[in-house]
Write a protein that holds these residues in place. Sequence first.
Motif, PDB file in Angstrom:
ATOM      1  N   LEU A  12       3.052  -2.217 -14.857  1.00 56.51           N
ATOM      2  CA  LEU A  12       2.406  -2.391 -13.873  1.00 56.51           C
ATOM      3  C   LEU A  12       2.690  -3.032 -12.584  1.00 56.51           C
ATOM      4  N   GLN A  13       3.067  -4.342 -12.773  1.00 53.58           N
ATOM      5  CA  GLN A  13       3.976  -5.776 -11.870  1.00 53.58           C
ATOM      6  C   GLN A  13       5.330  -5.087 -11.288  1.00 53.58           C
ATOM      7  N   LYS A  16       3.630  -2.647  -9.148  1.00 58.69           N
ATOM      8  CA  LYS A  16       2.919  -2.688  -7.631  1.00 58.69           C
ATOM      9  C   LYS A  16       3.942  -3.255  -6.983  1.00 58.69           C
ATOM     10  N   ARG A  62      -3.098  -9.202 -15.001  1.00 57.87           N
ATOM     11  CA  ARG A  62      -4.130  -9.270 -13.634  1.00 57.87           C
ATOM     12  C   ARG A  62      -4.836  -7.629 -13.458  1.00 57.87           C
ATOM     13  N   LEU A  63      -3.214  -7.392 -13.378  1.00 60.70           N
ATOM     14  CA  LEU A  63      -3.413  -5.500 -13.407  1.00 60.70           C
ATOM     15  C   LEU A  63      -3.807  -4.908 -14.246  1.00 60.70           C
ATOM     16  N   GLU A  66      -7.628  -4.961 -14.522  1.00 59.17           N
ATOM     17  CA  GLU A  66      -8.285  -4.730 -13.453  1.00 59.17           C
ATOM     18  C   GLU A  66      -8.071  -3.072 -14.073  1.00 59.17           C
ATOM     19  N   GLN A  67      -7.392  -2.432 -14.089  1.00 57.65           N
ATOM     20  CA  GLN A  67      -7.210  -0.885 -14.916  1.00 57.65           C
ATOM     21  C   GLN A  67      -7.421  -0.769 -16.100  1.00 57.65           C
ATOM     22  N   ASP A  75      -6.433   1.559  -9.478  1.00 58.61           N
ATOM     23  CA  ASP A  75      -5.696   1.633  -8.702  1.00 58.61           C
ATOM     24  C   ASP A  75      -5.815   2.717  -9.854  1.00 58.61           C
TER      25      ASP A  75
END
Length: 200
Positions: A12-13, A16, A62-63, A66-67, A75
């Motif tokens: 994910l990082q 992003k 963190r992503l 959130e996901q 997102d």
Amino acid sequence: MKDRVLALAGLLQSLKIVRQIANNGEAESRPLEAVIESVFRIDADSTEAVYGGTANLWPGLRLLVEQIDGGSGRDPALTRMAATVLHLERRVSRNRALMAAIGRGIDDIARQRSHWGPTHPTVLSRLGELYASTISQVRPRVLVQGNPTYLGEPTVVAEIRAVLLAAVRAAVLWRQVGGSYWDLFLRRRAMAETARSLLR
């Protein structure tokens, strides 16, 4: 579970960062360096060591939270990109000749990375070329949207491809530590809690 969460955070990082570069022409240096370094750490002792420590994956962790948690921070486009990369990695990994070519390319570029560092323009350009000549030939292709001004610049395109290579590296790691599509459906809560504990 910890290793799977770290691998998914790395994925994910990376994605992003791809979108940051596509929209702004640049990305934060530390998260970028962490994911590019992972490409060269093929024989690392642990998942954490692939990224130089858990702290380097805090943006990805963190992503991930959130996901999974949903709400305004989720997102959907990032989720779709991640699913595409996971599917792409499975196809790439089945092609032994292609994997060997990628390995040789990384070994060759590693000398320049040792001399100049992982985010030097020459290193990123060569990683981008490697992605274009190998992984880009496999379907599905990862579609990247962004600012046409930046997407028209060869150096930006090369950097995006270099980070996509790091995303595929994270997908390989995810599979190696036992990650599967079932985790994404059945173990979401456990993954989110693990990510939170790593952030704490």
